[in-house]
Design an enzyme around this catalytic site. Structure first.
Site, PDB file in Angstrom:
ATOM      1  N   GLU A   1       5.086  -9.784  10.540  1.00  0.00           N
ATOM      2  CA  GLU A   1       4.698 -11.178  10.778  1.00  0.00           C
ATOM      3  C   GLU A   1       4.687 -12.064   9.520  1.00  0.00           C
ATOM      4  O   GLU A   1       3.624 -12.533   9.066  1.00  0.00           O
ATOM      5  CB  GLU A   1       3.334 -11.246  11.462  1.00  0.00           C
ATOM      6  CG  GLU A   1       3.350 -10.577  12.806  1.00  0.00           C
ATOM      7  CD  GLU A   1       2.237 -11.047  13.698  1.00  0.00           C
ATOM      8  OE1 GLU A   1       1.404 -11.859  13.275  1.00  0.00           O
ATOM      9  OE2 GLU A   1       2.194 -10.586  14.840  1.00  0.00           O
TER      10      GLU A   1
ATOM     11  N   GLU B   1       4.893  -5.294  18.857  1.00  0.00           N
ATOM     12  CA  GLU B   1       3.514  -5.467  19.311  1.00  0.00           C
ATOM     13  C   GLU B   1       3.466  -6.271  20.599  1.00  0.00           C
ATOM     14  O   GLU B   1       4.170  -7.266  20.704  1.00  0.00           O
ATOM     15  CB  GLU B   1       2.659  -6.236  18.280  1.00  0.00           C
ATOM     16  CG  GLU B   1       2.248  -5.476  17.081  1.00  0.00           C
ATOM     17  CD  GLU B   1       1.446  -6.336  16.122  1.00  0.00           C
ATOM     18  OE1 GLU B   1       0.799  -7.298  16.573  1.00  0.00           O
ATOM     19  OE2 GLU B   1       1.504  -6.064  14.915  1.00  0.00           O
TER      20      GLU B   1
HETATM   21  C1  GCO Z   1      -0.664  -9.801  14.651  1.00  0.00           C
HETATM   22  C2  GCO Z   1      -0.955  -8.641  13.875  1.00  0.00           C
HETATM   23  C3  GCO Z   1      -1.979  -7.709  14.456  1.00  0.00           C
HETATM   24  C4  GCO Z   1      -3.033  -8.384  15.318  1.00  0.00           C
HETATM   25  C5  GCO Z   1      -2.605  -8.442  16.778  1.00  0.00           C
HETATM   26  C6  GCO Z   1      -3.627  -9.187  17.621  1.00  0.00           C
HETATM   27  O1  GCO Z   1       0.316  -9.743  15.394  1.00  0.00           O
HETATM   28  O2  GCO Z   1      -1.371 -10.780  14.482  1.00  0.00           O
HETATM   29  O3  GCO Z   1       0.240  -7.897  13.668  1.00  0.00           O
HETATM   30  O4  GCO Z   1      -2.528  -7.183  13.286  1.00  0.00           O
HETATM   31  O5  GCO Z   1      -4.230  -7.659  15.252  1.00  0.00           O
HETATM   32  O6  GCO Z   1      -1.404  -9.115  16.893  1.00  0.00           O
HETATM   33  O7  GCO Z   1      -3.750 -10.485  17.124  1.00  0.00           O
END
Ligand code: GCO
Length: 452
Positions: free
Chosen positions: A163, A357
Site C-alpha cells: 500500500e 487483502e
Molecule cells: C491496509 C493494511 C492492513 C490493514 C487492513 C485493514 O490495507 O490498510 O494493509 O494493514 O490493517 O487493510 O484496514
C-alpha cells in the site's frame, strides 16, 4: 465458473500489527512505535508493544492455519527487527525469529509469502528524512538483500511494498498515519519517486539473489464500479475514474504508483499536474523502477459507484444510499469491487492478479457458548469471492486471494477497536478463539470455491 485448480488461498498479517516484542531481542523502534507514543494519535490510546504477541505465539498461530487447510500465509518482516540501525549490522536474534517462523510454516506445509515492507520503517531512518531521502532506495535494497540472503533458500514469494498510497498518502500527506507528516505536493512527489525506485531496486535484488523467486507488489484501492454495468458509458467512466491521477495529489492514485512499476511510464494526466515536481533524471529512473513482476496485487475492501454524466467522458461518484450495508468500521459492503477492480487491472496491466487483502471488521465477541459467531463476515466474503470468480470467468487472470486477517490485530490509528480476524484475540489473555468464519473459509478452500 471455477477458480483455477492451483488457486492460491491464504491469509495475511503484518509485523507491527501482530508481533509485539517491540523492544525485545535487539529490535529498535519503528516509526509506528514512536507514533503510538504521541498523545491523541491512536483512537484507543493503544500501541503495538504486545499486539497479538505473535513473536512468542507464532507456533500456535501457524498450527491454527494448518488445522484449517490454509496453505499460503502472507506476513511482513519488521525492518527494525532485522536491521536496528536501518542498514549495516544484522540483528541475529531478529533474523532468528523469522527463521523459526518460516521453518514452522514449511513444517506445516504452508507456503510463506514475505512482504518486505508493511509500514514499520526504522525510526532512525525517518530521522534521516525517510522516503524524502534520496538514499532510501539504497537502504531499501540493502534491507531486501538481507532478506533474500537469509530467507531466499526457503521463501520464494516476495511482495515488495504494501500500500504505497497509505505509506505516503496517510503518513506523509494526510498526517494520520506514522510519521504524521503533511508535506507539500513537491515533497510528496519526491517521496513517491523514491518509493518507486526502492520497489525497483528490491525487485532487482530479489531476482539476483533468490533462485526461482516470484515477486508481487501490493498497492491498494477502492475500485471504481460502474453504477449501471449494462451501460458502456458508465463502464468507461469507471475505468477512467479508477486510473485517474490528476487533482490535488496523486498519492491515493492507483496509476501513479502502478504505471511506473508495471508499464514504465507515469500516467499522462498525473504528469500534466505533477511532472513539474519530479526530480532531475526521473525518465531515466523509470528503467530502474519498472522491473518484471510475477504478480500484480491489490488490497481491496470497498468500491465507489461511478456514473457517466455526459457523452464527453465526464463522470461523478454516486454515494451509497442511506442504510446501505456497512462493516463495523463504516466501509460500504460492495462485492462488485472484486469484479471491476481485478477486471480493470487485468485489462491495463496484463499481469497475473492476486487479491493481497480483502476482509471486514465486525463487532465480534465470544458468546456464552465459547464461540464467535460472525455470519456477516461469512456472507461478505462469500459475496466478494463470487464476484472475483465472475471476473475470472470473464477472462481476468486471477491467481489468488489472501483474507485480511488471520488474527484480530492492531488496526493502525484505530488501535484494537476493529476486529478483522478469522481468529478472535482476547488481548488481556492472548487467548485465540477461531470464529465461525475460519471453519467456513477452510471449507471454501477444500472445495476451491465451488461451494460459495
Ligand atoms: C491496509 C493494511 C492492513 C490493514 C487492513 C485493514 O490495507 O490498510 O494493509 O494493514 O490493517 O487493510 O484496514
Amino acid at each position: 465458473m471455477s477458480f483455477r485448480n492451483d488457486f492460491i488461498w491464504g491469509t495475511a498479517t503484518a509485523s507491527f500489527q501482530i508481533e509485539g516484542a517491540w523492544d525485545e531481542d535487539g529490535k529498535s523502534p519503528s516509526i509506528w512505535d514512536e507514533y503510538c507514543a504521541l498523545p491523541g494519535k491512536i483512537l484507543d490510546r493503544s500501541d503495538g508493544k504486545t499486539a497479538c504477541d505473535h513473536y512468542h505465539r507464532y507456533e500456535e498461530d501457524v498450527a491454527l492455519m494448518a488445522q484449517h487447510g490454509i496453505r499460503n500465509y502472507r506476513f511482513s518482516v519488521s525492518w527494525p527487527r532485522i536491521l536496528p540501525e536501518g542498514t549495516g549490522k544484522v540483528n541475529e536474534a531478529g533474523a532468528a525469529f523469522y527463521d523459526r517462523l518460516i521453518n514452522c510454516l514449511l513444517e506445516h506445509g504452508i507456503r510463506p509469502w514475505m512482504t518486505v515492507f508493511h509500514w514499520d520503517l526504522p525510526a532512525c531512518l525517518e530521522k534521516k528524512g525517510g522516503w524524502l531521502n534520496d538514499q532510501m532506495p539504497d537502504w531499501f535494497a540493502e534491507y531486501t538483500g538481507v532478506l533474500a540472503e537469509r530467507f531466499g533458500d526457503r521463501v520464494k514469494d516476495f511482495i515488495t511494498i504494501n500500500e504505497p498510497q497509505c505509506v505516503l498518502g496517510m503518513g506523509y500527506m494526510a498526517g494520520i498515519f506514522a510519521p504524521g507528516l503533511k508535506l507539500e505536493v513537491k515533497d510528496q512527489i519526491t517521496a513517491a519517486h523514491n518509493l518507486l525506485k526502492s520497489h525497483g531496486r528490491a525487485c532487482r535484488v530479489l531476482r539476483e539473489k533468490v533462485k526461482d523467486v516470484r515477486i508481487g507488489y501490493a498497492p491498494c484501492a477502492a475500485p471504481a464500479v460502474p453504477l449501471d454495468e449494462a451501460n458502456p458509458a458508465d463502464v468507461e467512466a469507471a475505468r477512467k475514474a479508477y486510473f485517474a491521477a490528476g487533482g490535488d495529489s496523486p498519492l491515493f492514485s492507483v496509476s501513479w504508483f502502478s504505471d511506473p512499476a508495471v508499464l514504465g511510464t507515469y500516467p499522462e494526466d498525473g504528469l500534466a499536474c505533477f511532472g513539474q515536481y519530479l526530480p532531475e533524471g526521473w525518465k531515466e529512473d523509470l528503467k530502474e523502477i519498472c522491473q518484471p513482476l510475477d504478480f500484480y496485487m491489490q488490497n481491496i475492501y470497498e468500491g465507489k459507484q461511478i456514473r457517466a454524466t455526459d457523452g464527453a467522458g465526464n463522470y461523478e461518484t454516486v454515494p451509497y444510499p442511506a442504510g446501505h450495508p456497512r462493516t463495523a468500521c463504516g466501509w460500504p459492503v460492495t462485492p462488485r469491487a472484486l469484479y471491476w477492480g481485478p477486471r480493470f487491472l487485468w485489462e491495463r496491466y496484463r499481469l497475473p492478479f492476486i487479491i493481497s487483502e480483502n476482509g471486514m471488521s465486525c463487532h465480534d465477541w465470544v458468546t456464552p457458548d465459547g464461540k464467535v459467531h460472525d455470519p456477516n463476515r461469512i456472507d461478505y466474503v462469500r459475496q466478494y469471492l463470487k464476484e472475483l470468480r465472475r471476473a475470472a470467468g470473464d477472462g481476468a487472470d486471477i491467481r489468488g486471494y489472501f483474507y485480511w486477517s488471520l488474527l484480530d490485530n492492531f488496526e493502525w490509528a484505530r488501535g484494537y477497536t476493529e476486529r478483522f480476524g478469522l481468529v478472535y484475540v482476547d488481548y488481556a489473555t492472548q487467548k485465540r478463539t477461531p470464529k465461525d468464519s475460519l471453519a467456513w473459509y477452510a471449507d471454501v478452500i477444500r472445495n476451491n470455491g465451488e461451494n460459495l
